[in-house]
Design a protein around this motif. Structure first.
Motif, PDB file in Angstrom:
ATOM      1  N   ARG A   1      69.038  -1.764 -59.530  1.00 23.02           N
ATOM      2  CA  ARG A   1      69.311  -1.124 -60.922  1.00 23.02           C
ATOM      3  C   ARG A   1      68.599   0.304 -60.871  1.00 23.02           C
ATOM      4  N   GLN A   2      69.121   1.250 -61.676  1.00 18.97           N
ATOM      5  CA  GLN A   2      68.582   2.559 -61.866  1.00 18.97           C
ATOM      6  C   GLN A   2      67.724   2.500 -63.126  1.00 18.97           C
ATOM      7  N   VAL A   3      66.365   2.845 -62.745  1.00 17.76           N
ATOM      8  CA  VAL A   3      65.312   2.925 -63.549  1.00 17.76           C
ATOM      9  C   VAL A   3      64.726   4.088 -63.659  1.00 17.76           C
ATOM     10  N   LEU A   4      63.811   4.403 -64.740  1.00 16.39           N
ATOM     11  CA  LEU A   4      63.301   5.849 -64.850  1.00 16.39           C
ATOM     12  C   LEU A   4      61.746   5.751 -64.202  1.00 16.39           C
ATOM     13  N   MET A   5      61.438   6.444 -63.201  1.00 15.11           N
ATOM     14  CA  MET A   5      60.056   6.392 -62.487  1.00 15.11           C
ATOM     15  C   MET A   5      59.154   7.086 -63.367  1.00 15.11           C
ATOM     16  N   LEU A   6      58.319   6.384 -63.972  1.00 14.89           N
ATOM     17  CA  LEU A   6      56.978   6.882 -64.892  1.00 14.89           C
ATOM     18  C   LEU A   6      55.642   6.348 -64.239  1.00 14.89           C
ATOM     19  N   GLY A   7      55.867   5.963 -63.026  1.00 12.73           N
ATOM     20  CA  GLY A   7      54.656   5.766 -62.192  1.00 12.73           C
ATOM     21  C   GLY A   7      54.171   6.247 -60.883  1.00 12.73           C
TER      22      GLY A   7
END
Ligand SMILES: Cc1ncc(COP(=O)(O)O)c(C=O)c1O
Length: 424
Positions: free
Chosen positions: A41-47
């Motif tokens: 799945r494509q997720v937003l990297m915020l880490g």
């Protein structure tokens, strides 16, 4: 007892996996910077720590490609003997100039630089290493390895109290993080420098999270406060704003020359690979020629921080692209992370010993590579979460220091020893 029994009896990770809340070692199968593919799945990297968003910058990527063509995949030896490239030398010269130091020394990782340097210097005759209780683990490990005496302080008042045991501390080095990695708080460097001028210790500044972020063109925490000249040894890593891996220390020529020939983690470890060296060098160039990158970073930080605070999250006084969200209980932090991920957001939880027990956070960070749409999407997800699981109304401003018990116990014993002040 079988020396392997702690391994065979270790159940914590399995328990975490069984509950479905295990957030570690997630497998990323591709990345374009802000968007990563995890479990298909494509997720937003915020880490991430990709503070300037340079991991996919065309000049950084090209430099790494060119380096592999010219030097191959690795140095297969330490810089000391057979792995020292002209690229390492160029990077060192440019870092020395950029940071206003006489010389710099490049290591294969930031951890190796800290452990090796502090491990060596802390082992000098009669040395004492002072560490802030929320310093990075590698500073603690370097100090431990030195077999020198260690003293730990919680804040500047505490440090002053401990220093006041003696009129002068020329045998001591105070090693601190410029920006604390979990909270994004900046050290009170003015006060520390005032103490240094009074007590005469040496100052080692770990600027892993300030370099590339604070100061003119990202020259770091000390430069941002006009105090570079008061720092004896500056450390920073390439694994954050510089979009690579590796680290360096920079200081006076005789000090660096001594480190170059004596630090074991440099001499006995293979050199930083050509690709990583070239990428760090290219990132350093981008920092110097594209001031817009800092404007975009701070604009995004302000937008996101305003957004999360309006939703009711406490961000612990961060003044950097690290935006910690105070969650409190460890169980709740695991739950937030899991649900954030299900909703499309990659964040990381931070627990003891990185933060104090009962003060778990979700550590988010913002980069110039994020668009406003990315950040608004993240805020929408965080709004859903705080509505689902409201946070307690405690005041995290009173956050106690994070401390690893064993080393604190050891350091406390050292200080309580009636002979301590006489012997050092
Ligand atoms: C404050 C601090 N110092 C040192 C390091 C080690 O750097 P590296 O990841 O390059 O080994 C880190 C990395 O997390 C850090 O946060």
């Amino acid at each position: 007892m079988d020396i392997f029994s702690p391994c065979y009896n270790y159940l914590e990770s399995q328990l975490g996996k069984a509950t479905g809340f295990y957030p570690y070692f997630r497998v990323i199968s591709s990345s374009d910077g802000p968007i990563v593919t995890v479990e298909g799945r494509q997720v937003l990297m915020l880490g991430s720590n990709n503070y300037l968003g340079l991991t996919h910058h065309p000049e950084v990527v090209k430099a790494a490609h060119d380096a592999i063509d010219r030097y191959g995949s690795a140095c297969t030896g330490s810089r000391f003997l057979n792995g020292n490239l002209d690229l390492h030398q160029q990077l060192e010269a440019e870092l020395a100039e950029f940071t206003g130091r006489e010389e710099a020394l490049v290591f294969s990782s930031g951890v190796l630089a800290n452990i090796g340097t502090l491990g060596l210097l802390g082992g000098s005759q009669g040395a004492v290493v002072f560490l802030a209780s929320d310093d990075h683990a590698s500073l603690f490990d370097g100090a431990r390895l030195s077999h020198g005496r260690i003293a730990i302080f919680d804040d500047m008042d505490d440090l002053e109290r401990k220093l006041a045991l003696r009129p002068s501390w020329s045998n001591a080095i105070v090693a601190v993080d410029g920006v604390f990695s979990m909270t994004g708080r900046v050290i009170d460097l003015q006060r520390l420098v005032a103490l240094k001028r009074r007590f005469g210790f040496r100052l080692y500044l770990d600027d892993a999270h300030g370099f590339g972020v604070l100061g003119t063109q990202g020259r770091g925490t000390a430069e941002s406060l006009g105090l570079s000249g008061d720092v004896d040894l500056m450390f920073a890593t390439f694994s954050k704003a510089l979009a690579s891996v590796g680290g360096f220390v920079a200081g006076d020529k005789p000090v660096i020359e001594y480190l170059r020939h004596n630090v074991r983690t440099l001499i006995f470890s293979a050199a930083l690979p050509p690709t990583s060296t070239a990428a760090a060098l290219a990132a350093l160039h981008v920092m110097q020629k594209d001031p817009g990158i800092f404007e975009r970073m701070w604009e995004n930080v302000a937008f996101f921080k305003r957004g999360v605070e309006a939703l009711g999250y406490h961000t612990l006084g961060s003044r950097t692209p690290i935006v910690p969200l105070w969650i409190g209980s460890e169980a709740r932090a695991f739950q937030y992370c899991r649900e954030a991920f299900e909703l499309g957001l990659f964040t990381t939880p931070a627990m003891y010993p990185a933060v104090p027990k009962g003060h778990a956070i979700i550590r988010t960070s913002v980069t110039p590579a994020h668009t406003k749409e990315h950040l608004q999407g993240a805020l929408d997800i965080l709004e859903t979460l705080i509505k689902r699981h409201p946070l307690p109304q405690t005041d995290p401003d009173t956050l106690p220091p994070a401390r690893e018990t064993d080393i604190v116990e050891y350091a406390t014993k050292v200080l309580e020893d009636p002979d301590f002040a006489n012997r050092v």
